[in-house]
Write an enzyme that holds these catalytic residues in place. Sequence first.
Site, PDB file in Angstrom:
ATOM      1  N   ASN A   1       5.004   8.623   4.681  1.00 29.42           N
ATOM      2  CA  ASN A   1       4.434   7.454   5.324  1.00 29.42           C
ATOM      3  C   ASN A   1       3.343   7.856   6.332  1.00 29.42           C
ATOM      4  O   ASN A   1       2.858   8.971   6.292  1.00 29.42           O
ATOM      5  CB  ASN A   1       5.511   6.572   5.958  1.00 29.42           C
ATOM      6  CG  ASN A   1       5.187   5.089   5.799  1.00 29.42           C
ATOM      7  OD1 ASN A   1       4.099   4.654   6.153  1.00 29.42           O
ATOM      8  ND2 ASN A   1       6.115   4.333   5.243  1.00 29.42           N
ATOM      9  N   ARG A   2       3.003   6.951   7.236  1.00 28.46           N
ATOM     10  CA  ARG A   2       1.780   7.147   8.024  1.00 28.46           C
ATOM     11  C   ARG A   2       2.017   7.704   9.431  1.00 28.46           C
ATOM     12  O   ARG A   2       3.051   7.416  10.050  1.00 28.46           O
ATOM     13  CB  ARG A   2       1.039   5.812   8.132  1.00 28.46           C
ATOM     14  CG  ARG A   2       0.446   5.402   6.795  1.00 28.46           C
ATOM     15  CD  ARG A   2      -0.191   4.032   6.811  1.00 28.46           C
ATOM     16  NE  ARG A   2      -0.868   3.787   5.528  1.00 28.46           N
ATOM     17  CZ  ARG A   2      -0.246   3.386   4.413  1.00 28.46           C
ATOM     18  NH1 ARG A   2       1.056   3.162   4.414  1.00 28.46           N
ATOM     19  NH2 ARG A   2      -0.927   3.229   3.296  1.00 28.46           N
TER      20      ARG A   2
ATOM     21  N   HIS B   1       1.637  10.478   3.951  1.00 30.85           N
ATOM     22  CA  HIS B   1       2.457  11.327   3.068  1.00 30.85           C
ATOM     23  C   HIS B   1       2.153  12.828   3.171  1.00 30.85           C
ATOM     24  O   HIS B   1       2.019  13.516   2.156  1.00 30.85           O
ATOM     25  CB  HIS B   1       2.302  10.866   1.616  1.00 30.85           C
ATOM     26  CG  HIS B   1       2.836   9.479   1.346  1.00 30.85           C
ATOM     27  ND1 HIS B   1       3.874   8.916   2.042  1.00 30.85           N
ATOM     28  CD2 HIS B   1       2.450   8.544   0.427  1.00 30.85           C
ATOM     29  CE1 HIS B   1       4.123   7.710   1.570  1.00 30.85           C
ATOM     30  NE2 HIS B   1       3.269   7.447   0.602  1.00 30.85           N
TER      31      HIS B   1
ATOM     32  N   HIS C   1       9.166   9.276  -4.025  1.00 33.56           N
ATOM     33  CA  HIS C   1       8.203   8.196  -4.267  1.00 33.56           C
ATOM     34  C   HIS C   1       8.214   7.718  -5.719  1.00 33.56           C
ATOM     35  O   HIS C   1       7.166   7.383  -6.289  1.00 33.56           O
ATOM     36  CB  HIS C   1       6.806   8.683  -3.870  1.00 33.56           C
ATOM     37  CG  HIS C   1       5.900   7.610  -3.371  1.00 33.56           C
ATOM     38  ND1 HIS C   1       5.449   6.596  -4.173  1.00 33.56           N
ATOM     39  CD2 HIS C   1       5.379   7.385  -2.147  1.00 33.56           C
ATOM     40  CE1 HIS C   1       4.670   5.804  -3.465  1.00 33.56           C
ATOM     41  NE2 HIS C   1       4.605   6.255  -2.230  1.00 33.56           N
TER      42      HIS C   1
ATOM     43  N   ASP D   1       4.647  -3.865   1.347  1.00 31.03           N
ATOM     44  CA  ASP D   1       4.417  -2.464   1.717  1.00 31.03           C
ATOM     45  C   ASP D   1       4.965  -2.342   3.135  1.00 31.03           C
ATOM     46  O   ASP D   1       4.224  -2.123   4.085  1.00 31.03           O
ATOM     47  CB  ASP D   1       2.914  -2.147   1.643  1.00 31.03           C
ATOM     48  CG  ASP D   1       2.642  -0.652   1.591  1.00 31.03           C
ATOM     49  OD1 ASP D   1       3.610   0.121   1.708  1.00 31.03           O
ATOM     50  OD2 ASP D   1       1.467  -0.276   1.449  1.00 31.03           O
TER      51      ASP D   1
ATOM     52  N   GLU E   1      11.470   3.725  -0.886  1.00 28.39           N
ATOM     53  CA  GLU E   1      11.353   5.045  -0.264  1.00 28.39           C
ATOM     54  C   GLU E   1      12.264   5.102   0.963  1.00 28.39           C
ATOM     55  O   GLU E   1      11.912   4.596   2.027  1.00 28.39           O
ATOM     56  CB  GLU E   1       9.906   5.292   0.144  1.00 28.39           C
ATOM     57  CG  GLU E   1       8.921   5.197  -1.004  1.00 28.39           C
ATOM     58  CD  GLU E   1       7.522   4.848  -0.537  1.00 28.39           C
ATOM     59  OE1 GLU E   1       6.942   5.611   0.246  1.00 28.39           O
ATOM     60  OE2 GLU E   1       7.012   3.795  -0.939  1.00 28.39           O
TER      61      GLU E   1
HETATM   62  C1  BGC Z   1       2.646   3.425   1.006  1.00 27.96           C
HETATM   63  C2  BGC Z   1       1.496   2.662   0.405  1.00 27.96           C
HETATM   64  C3  BGC Z   1       0.682   3.616  -0.432  1.00 27.96           C
HETATM   65  C4  BGC Z   1       1.588   4.211  -1.471  1.00 27.96           C
HETATM   66  C5  BGC Z   1       0.897   5.188  -2.372  1.00 27.96           C
HETATM   67  C6  BGC Z   1       3.451   3.979  -0.079  1.00 27.96           C
HETATM   68  O1  BGC Z   1       4.495   4.725   0.438  1.00 27.96           O
HETATM   69  O2  BGC Z   1       3.385   2.645   1.878  1.00 27.96           O
HETATM   70  O3  BGC Z   1       0.691   2.063   1.398  1.00 27.96           O
HETATM   71  O4  BGC Z   1      -0.410   2.974  -1.020  1.00 27.96           O
HETATM   72  O5  BGC Z   1       2.647   4.845  -0.856  1.00 27.96           O
HETATM   73  O6  BGC Z   1       0.200   6.091  -1.673  1.00 27.96           O
END
Ligand code: BGC
Length: 379
Positions: free
Chosen positions: A113-114, A139, A213, A282, A344
């Site tokens: 995640n971010r 990620h 994922h 999301d 996830e």
């Molecule tokens: C994220 C999305 C992203 C996707 C693929 C997900 O875990 O939350 O925003 O586009 O992964 O990268």
Amino acid sequence: MNAFASGEGRAPFALLGCLLSLAIVAPAQAFGDVKGLSKMGYGKTKDGEAVELYTLQNGKTTVKIATYGATVVSIEVPDKNGHVADVTLGFDSLDGYLGEHPYFGATVGRVANRIAKGKFSLDGKDYTLAVNNPPNTLHGGKKGFNRVVWKAEPVESPDGPAVKMTYTSRDGEEGYPGTLTASVTFTVTANDELKIAYAATTDKATPLNLSNHTYFNLSGKGDATILDHELTLAASNYTPVDDTLIPTGEIVTVSGTPLDFTKPTAIGDRIAKLTGEPGGYDHNLVLDARAGAKATVYDPKSGRVLEMSTTEPGVQFYSGNFLDGTVVGRGGQVYRKHFGLCLEAQHFPDSIHHANFPDSVLRPGRTYTQTTTYKFSTR
Ligand code: BGC
């Protein structure tokens, strides 16, 4: 390609599989002692590193896992009429996984995640990461755990065929502090579960958030949206985000929002009510602390059911919003918006910037563990 070689009654199929695969990849190799486990060569990375593909078979379930990215390549399970099909999105060969794709099946890390703006401070030191999802890090950065070759070893487990994949991430890799040794053990149980058990240790404090994922489409075809799949989540709260998908820090009730999946609801029912681009789910849901499945997905057409349980505090429910038809997957299938969904299991996004979120820092002397199970059945 099938690579069955262990287990009674499979020898003729193994022979056939080997003959068919001779021209393309090394034949499957069985592990005498581990019933239901076999491996085969899966090709090489662009740097010439050899990649292996493991097959785990138990009950009615067959799972293939590649050492590249510790990636779940396929999960084959029957529908209500006994018809077996793959319920994941992915590719026919390693080439697809080496190319650009949105983390199909991959193990994501060091931090799934971010992380806001690709920066964080820990114990008084500042760290800068690659901004690979502007303006944030996503990620693990440019070359996350999904883009490295993991070392694999067969595991003898009373639960079923298992393979343990290990990766050592060096101090400073992708900007993160500390040498981190991570392992992911995949087991397929006689109850048709794919159990994913993670462990990690470090020699310096580091943020850590491992997840898987896999994109699911329970139709077994991956040729239509998952909007008719019904979802139930044991999640009374979620973490709202800004327009770059970074949490505001609030933990808010799902009640009265399209995120309320506390009762079985078709994913498409309220999806149009979500604002923002490209639209869809999301979001990180805060999992309720109660026993049993944390997420259940049911496909009324095939009758397939997926139940996820986890030791993690959150789950990112992602409805494949960024799939835009540019990725051509298995069997030439073009993957369009909402053709797959991800569950996830993880710590909350950007936890490193939110003291009120469960702590995601691993310190020396401690061992990180996580177990997430995906169970398949029919109704
Ligand atoms: C994220 C999305 C992203 C996707 C693929 C997900 O875990 O939350 O925003 O586009 O992964 O990268």
